[in-house]
Design a protein around this motif. Structure first.
Motif, PDB file in Angstrom:
ATOM      1  N   ALA A 150       0.832  -1.210   0.000  1.00 27.72           N
ATOM      2  CA  ALA A 150       0.000   0.000   0.000  1.00 27.72           C
ATOM      3  C   ALA A 150       0.863   1.255   0.000  1.00 27.72           C
ATOM      4  N   ALA A 151       1.965   1.210   0.743  1.00 30.68           N
ATOM      5  CA  ALA A 151       2.845   2.377   0.823  1.00 30.68           C
ATOM      6  C   ALA A 151       3.495   2.701  -0.510  1.00 30.68           C
ATOM      7  N   LYS A 152       3.634   1.700  -1.386  1.00 35.87           N
ATOM      8  CA  LYS A 152       4.280   1.911  -2.682  1.00 35.87           C
ATOM      9  C   LYS A 152       3.300   2.328  -3.771  1.00 35.87           C
ATOM     10  N   ARG A 153       2.006   2.115  -3.527  1.00 36.04           N
ATOM     11  CA  ARG A 153       1.018   2.474  -4.539  1.00 36.04           C
ATOM     12  C   ARG A 153       0.731   3.974  -4.506  1.00 36.04           C
ATOM     13  N   GLU A 154       0.365   4.493  -5.631  1.00 34.45           N
ATOM     14  CA  GLU A 154      -0.001   5.902  -5.709  1.00 34.45           C
ATOM     15  C   GLU A 154      -1.494   6.057  -5.433  1.00 34.45           C
TER      16      GLU A 154
ATOM     17  N   LYS B 216      -3.117   6.967   3.451  1.00 36.09           N
ATOM     18  CA  LYS B 216      -1.930   6.778   4.271  1.00 36.09           C
ATOM     19  C   LYS B 216      -2.163   5.628   5.247  1.00 36.09           C
ATOM     20  N   VAL B 217      -1.117   4.808   5.453  1.00 35.28           N
ATOM     21  CA  VAL B 217      -1.210   3.702   6.402  1.00 35.28           C
ATOM     22  C   VAL B 217      -0.842   4.222   7.785  1.00 35.28           C
ATOM     23  N   VAL B 218      -1.730   4.019   8.751  1.00 39.53           N
ATOM     24  CA  VAL B 218      -1.533   4.545  10.105  1.00 39.53           C
ATOM     25  C   VAL B 218      -1.299   3.389  11.074  1.00 39.53           C
ATOM     26  N   PHE B 219      -0.158   3.435  11.771  1.00 40.99           N
ATOM     27  CA  PHE B 219       0.148   2.433  12.794  1.00 40.99           C
ATOM     28  C   PHE B 219       0.244   3.121  14.150  1.00 40.99           C
ATOM     29  N   ALA B 220      -0.099   2.365  15.174  1.00 44.56           N
ATOM     30  CA  ALA B 220       0.009   2.883  16.537  1.00 44.56           C
ATOM     31  C   ALA B 220       0.358   1.744  17.470  1.00 44.56           C
TER      32      ALA B 220
END
Length: 376
Positions: A111-115, A119-123
């Protein structure tokens, strides 16, 4: 058989304090129903071998078994107290959860590489934000904030259902139950004849990476051929304790893979022969004035074909590589193309590999001829 497991998941949602949709990493509890197979019916023994000592010391059994199924190859999963029983949910749940972690990491990286994706959110468990998934350990990934902490109205429930089903499918392909054993998928095994500079010649079971020093590769079902090759290649080879079963069948193009590997090894050997950082002038003189032109031409042919490609990516080029290897074999066992640990072999390794290619057996399935009179 069903197992309830808490695991991480990526869900499209609007996190607290945001206005737009993100991919939020959360934890969720899912029921996984693992497929059941019957030994000798759906799961056929393919390969059995003595388990390496390091694995035995961690609880693995004396022998490792690999089963062939319609969906691929599997081996019994092992915990500290040995092979995991289908009834031992205490051991099974963590295995499934860790497999889900690997799925989520892969999904997050993609997902981080796709346009044009959210945004991917981690916690962390305390909701402290984390920049990337690789900042979290596997244990922390299993303690992600619960999906219950997201406002119900902020969750894309249709996407959540799809994500859960996707993970269920991947887990069902990763784990199966064979009678009372839980088994995990393994990559397709093959044999590598490896000639190491310190340990001599050995026959190794591999799945992904080709070991350094590999001379030739044989697919599952060709154990006798692998042992015969070792006899021709090395003096007094030792045979590891391996036994093939009725499920030992593979479509791996082992002859082409052996050719591709030999081409890459030969080119690396040639290049390394002239890579001497502190003797540049003498090395250049040797290359220009002493190296036969046909050797340089052969190196260029190999480089043109193999450039920027992996061994597995060169399998389709085997027919182009074989004539070059035949030419290199004619240079003799002491040419710059031959690895130093290959030079004491009983027979030229490149000649043996070319023989493997030229002497491949061809399997032809002949359908039975129908009666001209038809059925009675």
């Amino acid at each position: 058989m069903k197992y309830k497991v808490k695991h991480p998941i990526l869900v499209p949602a609007i996190p607290k304090g945001h206005r737009t949709k993100h991919l939020v990493a959360s934890s969720i509890e899912t029921v996984f129903d693992l497929p059941q197979q019957r030994l000798l019916v759906d799961a056929i023994p393919a390969l059995s071998y003595r388990t390496p000592k390091a694995a035995r010391d961690k609880g693995a059994p004396e022998r490792t078994e690999i089963f062939a199924t319609e969906g691929g190859f599997y081996t019994p999963a092992v915990a500290k107290d040995g092979i995991v029983s289908a009834l031992n949910s205490v051991s099974i749940s963590p295995m499934i959860a860790n497999a889900a972690v690997a799925i989520i990491r892969r999904e997050a990286n993609a997902a981080a590489k796709r346009e044009q994706v959210p945004k991917v959110v981690f916690a962390r468990e305390n909701a402290a934000p984390v920049a990337k998934e690789d900042k979290l350990s596997d244990k922390e990934m299993l303690r992600l904030p619960s999906i219950d902490k997201l406002a119900d109205a902020a969750i894309d429930h249709a996407a959540l259902r799809d994500n859960v089903e996707s993970i269920r499918r991947e887990i069902a392909a990763e784990f199966i139950l064979v009678d009372r054993m839980i088994c995990q998928r393994v990559a397709e095994p093959y044999y590598a004849v490896v000639n190491g500079s310190t340990h001599g010649c050995s026959l190794t079971i591999c799945s992904d990476d080709i070991p350094s020093g590999t001379v030739a590769i044989f697919r599952l079902g060709h154990l006798d051929e692998a042992r015969s090759f070792m006899q021709r290649f090395a003096v007094g080879p030792s045979y590891p304790d391996m036994t093939e079963g009725p499920g030992a069948h593979s479509e791996l193009d082992d002859a082409a893979l052996s050719v591709a590997n030999a081409a890459c090894v030969s080119l690396r050997a040639f290049k390394s022969h002239y890579h001497h950082e502190y003797q540049s002038k003498s090395v250049i003189d040797k290359l220009m004035l002493e190296t036969p032109l046909e050797h340089i031409a052969a190196a260029r042919k190999l480089d043109n074909i193999t450039s920027a490609r992996t061994v597995f990516g060169l399998v389709q080029e085997a027919e182009r590589l074989v004539p070059v290897l035949e030419e290199i074999a004619s240079f003799g066992a002491k040419s710059q193309f031959i690895r130093s640990d290959w030079r004491d072999a009983k027979q030229s390794p490149l000649e043996l590999i070319v023989d493997l290619w030229n002497n491949q057996s061809i399997d032809i399935d002949i359908a039975p001829i129908a009666s001209a009179r038809g059925p009675r």
